[in-house]
Motif scaffolding. Sequence first.
Motif, PDB file in Angstrom:
ATOM      1  N   ALA A 265       0.836  -1.203   0.000  1.00  8.37           N
ATOM      2  CA  ALA A 265       0.000   0.000   0.000  1.00  8.37           C
ATOM      3  C   ALA A 265       0.872   1.255   0.000  1.00  8.37           C
ATOM      4  CB  ALA A 265      -0.925  -0.004   1.214  1.00  8.37           C
ATOM      5  N   CYS A 266       1.930   1.260   0.811  1.00  8.37           N
ATOM      6  CA  CYS A 266       2.829   2.412   0.852  1.00  8.37           C
ATOM      7  C   CYS A 266       3.460   2.661  -0.513  1.00  8.37           C
ATOM      8  CB  CYS A 266       3.922   2.184   1.905  1.00  8.37           C
ATOM      9  SG  CYS A 266       3.354   2.297   3.619  1.00  8.37           S
ATOM     10  N   THR A 267       3.871   1.604  -1.169  1.00  6.46           N
ATOM     11  CA  THR A 267       4.475   1.747  -2.493  1.00  6.46           C
ATOM     12  C   THR A 267       3.480   2.337  -3.489  1.00  6.46           C
ATOM     13  OG1 THR A 267       5.957  -0.126  -2.104  1.00  6.46           O
ATOM     14  CG2 THR A 267       5.565   0.506  -4.397  1.00  6.46           C
ATOM     15  N   ARG A 268       2.246   1.863  -3.461  1.00  6.33           N
ATOM     16  CA  ARG A 268       1.233   2.374  -4.383  1.00  6.33           C
ATOM     17  C   ARG A 268       0.893   3.833  -4.084  1.00  6.33           C
ATOM     18  NH1 ARG A 268       0.461  -3.044  -4.635  1.00  6.33           N
ATOM     19  NH2 ARG A 268      -0.639  -3.930  -6.446  1.00  6.33           N
ATOM     20  N   LEU A 269       0.822   4.172  -2.811  1.00  8.05           N
ATOM     21  CA  LEU A 269       0.508   5.553  -2.452  1.00  8.05           C
ATOM     22  C   LEU A 269       1.590   6.519  -2.964  1.00  8.05           C
ATOM     23  CD1 LEU A 269      -0.795   4.972   1.172  1.00  8.05           C
ATOM     24  CD2 LEU A 269      -2.131   5.953  -0.704  1.00  8.05           C
ATOM     25  N   LYS A 270       2.839   6.059  -2.947  1.00  3.88           N
ATOM     26  CA  LYS A 270       3.955   6.907  -3.371  1.00  3.88           C
ATOM     27  C   LYS A 270       4.117   6.952  -4.893  1.00  3.88           C
ATOM     28  CE  LYS A 270       7.098   4.963  -0.685  1.00  3.88           C
ATOM     29  NZ  LYS A 270       8.380   4.705  -0.004  1.00  3.88           N
ATOM     30  N   THR A 271       3.711   5.901  -5.592  1.00  6.23           N
ATOM     31  CA  THR A 271       4.065   5.794  -7.011  1.00  6.23           C
ATOM     32  C   THR A 271       2.885   5.834  -7.967  1.00  6.23           C
ATOM     33  OG1 THR A 271       4.019   3.365  -6.885  1.00  6.23           O
ATOM     34  CG2 THR A 271       6.135   4.457  -6.449  1.00  6.23           C
ATOM     35  N   THR A 272       1.656   5.846  -7.436  1.00  7.38           N
ATOM     36  CA  THR A 272       0.489   5.895  -8.324  1.00  7.38           C
ATOM     37  C   THR A 272      -0.455   7.014  -7.879  1.00  7.38           C
ATOM     38  OG1 THR A 272      -1.057   4.463  -7.099  1.00  7.38           O
ATOM     39  CG2 THR A 272       0.636   3.373  -8.440  1.00  7.38           C
ATOM     40  N   ASN A 273      -1.425   7.304  -8.725  1.00  7.95           N
ATOM     41  CA  ASN A 273      -2.466   8.270  -8.402  1.00  7.95           C
ATOM     42  C   ASN A 273      -3.793   7.575  -8.089  1.00  7.95           C
ATOM     43  OD1 ASN A 273      -0.913  10.663  -8.731  1.00  7.95           O
ATOM     44  ND2 ASN A 273      -1.058  10.412 -10.963  1.00  7.95           N
ATOM     45  N   HIS A 274      -3.726   6.289  -7.840  1.00  4.55           N
ATOM     46  CA  HIS A 274      -4.940   5.548  -7.524  1.00  4.55           C
ATOM     47  C   HIS A 274      -5.547   6.096  -6.228  1.00  4.55           C
ATOM     48  CE1 HIS A 274      -3.322   1.803  -9.880  1.00  4.55           C
ATOM     49  NE2 HIS A 274      -3.405   2.908 -10.615  1.00  4.55           N
ATOM     50  N   SER A 275      -6.847   6.051  -6.135  1.00  7.27           N
ATOM     51  CA  SER A 275      -7.517   6.519  -4.926  1.00  7.27           C
ATOM     52  C   SER A 275      -7.191   5.607  -3.745  1.00  7.27           C
ATOM     53  CB  SER A 275      -9.031   6.556  -5.138  1.00  7.27           C
ATOM     54  OG  SER A 275      -9.536   5.232  -5.273  1.00  7.27           O
TER      55      SER A 275
END
Length: 324
Positions: A265-275
């Motif tokens: 989740a941390c990786t996605r929050l930092k690298t994507t614009n997904h909600s």
Amino acid sequence: MEMSLQASQENMDVLAFQQFLCHDPSLGIYADLFTLTEPMAAHRHDFLEMAFMIKGYGQHEDGQGCMPLLSGDVWIIPPGQWHAYPFIEEGVSIFNLLLSQDFLMAYKQVLLSTHYLDTRILYSQVASANRDKGLVPMPAHSIRLSPQGRGVIHTLLMTLAEEVRRPGGAGYAGICTGLALQIIGMIDRYSEPPVSSPGDTRSARHIPELLSALRCIEERYAEPLTLEEIARHSNYAPTYLVRKFRHHLGASPIEYLFQVRLQHACTRLKTTNHSVSAIASEVGFSDSRYFATRFRRSLGVTPSEFRVRSRDRMTNKEDNIVEA
């Protein structure tokens, strides 16, 4: 970080109790809350350290391996034992209670009466003729506090931190000593069932059944996994799998699953614009509100705040590189 660290312990920095801002070092107590924002290299010290994990996420490493830092954990690092924080995600808040060897000897009988601090080995290695040279490091280990205990002990820790900053006042030594011993007693009272000294996944991966369980979690973390499903892949009964996980990793399969999901989740929050809700679903949480609650409880910030801080930090790093 390879365990070559063990072979080079003689070259590690050794922190002395006297180095800390102890206005009255003869008391043998230091207590303060600090935020760790960068990894900390392997080091040793001549005092007993109790590191209370307050919030944030990172990893703790010692001679037995690398383990996640979980809110509610208390890491006990004896004098002479090396340890490090090789990975820090955002800021990690840790409350440190340091006790000198003189304090340990003065209250030996009290500490020997505890169930979870495992101080017997410590005192058995204190040579009567030369205590400093006679001390042989015992392994670091972690204790898991119950939710109720965390609140009780946190209040005592903050009170102690205030007291140690005001040396020389009426009742100073007695109050500080009493609070330190009370904290130790509360750790004993509010510790969840003890687990053996933690290791990292490297030791667990040598056991085929645990390796299968780890692969199940790491490859299928986004699925609605249950303990029973993970246990089925290991060919262990669920209760036995929990026992083996705690023995080798210091956490249950479900706790380990949560940490894997949290990292993704941390990786996605930092690298994507997904909600946030989309990311919650992507990493295995069916309820985005529950995800946000657990995320904040572990890291001390909401998923949205984490994203903003991560990107601000990255921008600042890029600006510094340009200026250089």
